[in-house]
Design a protein around this motif. Structure first.
Motif, PDB file in Angstrom:
ATOM      1  N   LYS A   1       0.817  -1.214   0.000  1.00 50.02           N
ATOM      2  CA  LYS A   1       0.000   0.000   0.000  1.00 50.02           C
ATOM      3  C   LYS A   1       0.850   1.263   0.000  1.00 50.02           C
ATOM      4  N   ASN A   2       2.170   1.098  -0.005  1.00 51.30           N
ATOM      5  CA  ASN A   2       3.081   2.242   0.044  1.00 51.30           C
ATOM      6  C   ASN A   2       3.419   2.729  -1.355  1.00 51.30           C
ATOM      7  N   LEU A   3       3.382   4.048  -1.528  1.00 52.21           N
ATOM      8  CA  LEU A   3       3.829   4.709  -2.754  1.00 52.21           C
ATOM      9  C   LEU A   3       5.043   5.544  -2.385  1.00 52.21           C
ATOM     10  N   TYR A   4       6.083   5.490  -3.195  1.00 54.64           N
ATOM     11  CA  TYR A   4       7.291   6.275  -2.970  1.00 54.64           C
ATOM     12  C   TYR A   4       7.525   7.127  -4.214  1.00 54.64           C
ATOM     13  N   ILE A   5       7.859   8.404  -4.016  1.00 53.28           N
ATOM     14  CA  ILE A   5       8.078   9.317  -5.137  1.00 53.28           C
ATOM     15  C   ILE A   5       9.349  10.119  -4.873  1.00 53.28           C
TER      16      ILE A   5
ATOM     17  N   GLU B   1      18.315  19.561  -5.825  1.00 51.30           N
ATOM     18  CA  GLU B   1      18.137  18.733  -4.636  1.00 51.30           C
ATOM     19  C   GLU B   1      17.243  17.559  -4.999  1.00 51.30           C
ATOM     20  N   ILE B   2      17.557  16.389  -4.452  1.00 55.21           N
ATOM     21  CA  ILE B   2      16.725  15.210  -4.638  1.00 55.21           C
ATOM     22  C   ILE B   2      15.777  15.134  -3.448  1.00 55.21           C
ATOM     23  N   PHE B   3      14.466  15.083  -3.731  1.00 55.34           N
ATOM     24  CA  PHE B   3      13.462  14.994  -2.674  1.00 55.34           C
ATOM     25  C   PHE B   3      12.726  13.660  -2.744  1.00 55.34           C
ATOM     26  N   PHE B   4      12.239  13.226  -1.594  1.00 56.10           N
ATOM     27  CA  PHE B   4      11.508  11.970  -1.440  1.00 56.10           C
ATOM     28  C   PHE B   4      10.255  12.224  -0.620  1.00 56.10           C
ATOM     29  N   THR B   5       9.167  11.582  -1.007  1.00 56.30           N
ATOM     30  CA  THR B   5       7.955  11.579  -0.194  1.00 56.30           C
ATOM     31  C   THR B   5       7.333  10.197  -0.306  1.00 56.30           C
ATOM     32  N   LYS B   6       6.477   9.879   0.685  1.00 57.53           N
ATOM     33  CA  LYS B   6       5.837   8.562   0.668  1.00 57.53           C
ATOM     34  C   LYS B   6       4.387   8.682   1.109  1.00 57.53           C
TER      35      LYS B   6
ATOM     36  N   SER C   1       5.760  14.820   4.460  1.00 61.09           N
ATOM     37  CA  SER C   1       6.472  16.033   4.049  1.00 61.09           C
ATOM     38  C   SER C   1       7.686  15.618   3.235  1.00 61.09           C
ATOM     39  N   PRO C   2       8.020  16.378   2.188  1.00 59.19           N
ATOM     40  CA  PRO C   2       9.195  16.034   1.385  1.00 59.19           C
ATOM     41  C   PRO C   2      10.469  16.012   2.217  1.00 59.19           C
ATOM     42  N   LEU C   3      11.311  15.033   1.951  1.00 61.24           N
ATOM     43  CA  LEU C   3      12.582  14.848   2.638  1.00 61.24           C
ATOM     44  C   LEU C   3      13.700  15.030   1.621  1.00 61.24           C
ATOM     45  N   ALA C   4      14.645  15.947   1.887  1.00 59.80           N
ATOM     46  CA  ALA C   4      15.791  16.154   0.992  1.00 59.80           C
ATOM     47  C   ALA C   4      16.802  15.035   1.211  1.00 59.80           C
ATOM     48  N   LEU C   5      17.121  14.301   0.159  1.00 57.48           N
ATOM     49  CA  LEU C   5      18.061  13.184   0.256  1.00 57.48           C
ATOM     50  C   LEU C   5      19.485  13.579  -0.094  1.00 57.48           C
ATOM     51  N   GLY C   6      19.650  14.639  -0.858  1.00 51.32           N
ATOM     52  CA  GLY C   6      20.994  15.053  -1.243  1.00 51.32           C
ATOM     53  C   GLY C   6      20.933  16.232  -2.182  1.00 51.32           C
ATOM     54  N   THR C   7      22.035  16.942  -2.261  1.00 54.66           N
ATOM     55  CA  THR C   7      22.147  18.101  -3.132  1.00 54.66           C
ATOM     56  C   THR C   7      23.193  17.812  -4.184  1.00 54.66           C
ATOM     57  N   SER C   8      22.897  18.193  -5.393  1.00 50.60           N
ATOM     58  CA  SER C   8      23.865  18.109  -6.467  1.00 50.60           C
ATOM     59  C   SER C   8      24.222  19.528  -6.847  1.00 50.60           C
TER      60      SER C   8
END
Length: 186
Positions: free
Chosen positions: A30-34, A45-50, A60-67
């Motif tokens: 039932k989980n969606l990851y984007i 910046e790479i962002f993640f939400t679920k 809330s969007p989570l920053a995973l890393g900056t390029s």
């Protein structure tokens, strides 16, 4: 209803001027990851939400890393409680063009440490060394990172050059690799 109707759109970010691209979605139960890359602040910046409720609401969007340049390819996968994110970019003293990786073992609630640069080249060389037919092929590694002593011992006939380097240094390394090739009777 097999796609006959859809829910109302759910906003994943607050509006900020800037480009958002490289979106990816993965599903596990039932989980969606984007994930997406966001250029609103200049550096990508790479962002993640679920979503844990089939997309009704999202974290809330989570920053995973900056390029510090453009983000290249991005990949996202989910399996059981694990979420894996990969992108091409630069972060945490890793040069541009590196393949970066983050993993979560708790459905994307947290991601361990800083982005890790993948060591695909070292893996490829180790595979060459395991095969009797390719074991003695000399390899030239051009890299932004120093290799550890354990890595260099395991690589066999290999020449390693760390950026930045001059044309003369590169030619010297290629000549050294050719000498290695001759020394094993090819």
């Amino acid at each position: 209803d097999n796609g006959a109707s859809f829910s109302n759109p759910v906003g994943l970010t607050n509006y900020k001027p800037g480009i958002k691209q490289e979106t990816k979605i993965a599903i596990s139960g039932k989980n969606l990851y984007i994930i997406w890359s966001d250029y609103s602040l200049g550096a990508a910046e790479i962002f993640f939400t679920k979503s844990t409720d089939n997309g009704t609401s999202f974290s809330s969007p989570l920053a995973l890393g900056t390029s510090f340049g453009a983000v290249g390819e991005t990949r996202l996968a989910g399996y059981a409680n694990n979420v894996y994110v990969m992108w091409i970019g630069s972060a945490n003293k890793v040069e541009a063009g590196a393949v970066l990786f983050r993993a979560s073992t708790d459905n994307g609630s947290t991601f361990g440490g800083n982005p890790v640069a993948c060591a695909a080249a070292l893996t490829t060389i180790r595979l060459l060394r395991e095969n009797a037919r390719t074991r003695e092929i000399p390899v030239v590694i051009l890299s932004a990172m120093e290799l550890g002593d354990d890595d260099t011992r395991a690589l066999g006939p290999t020449v390693h050059l760390v950026k930045p380097f001059s044309r003369a240094e590169l030619l010297g390394v290629i000549r050294a690799a050719l000498r290695l090739d001759r020394s094993v009777g090819r």
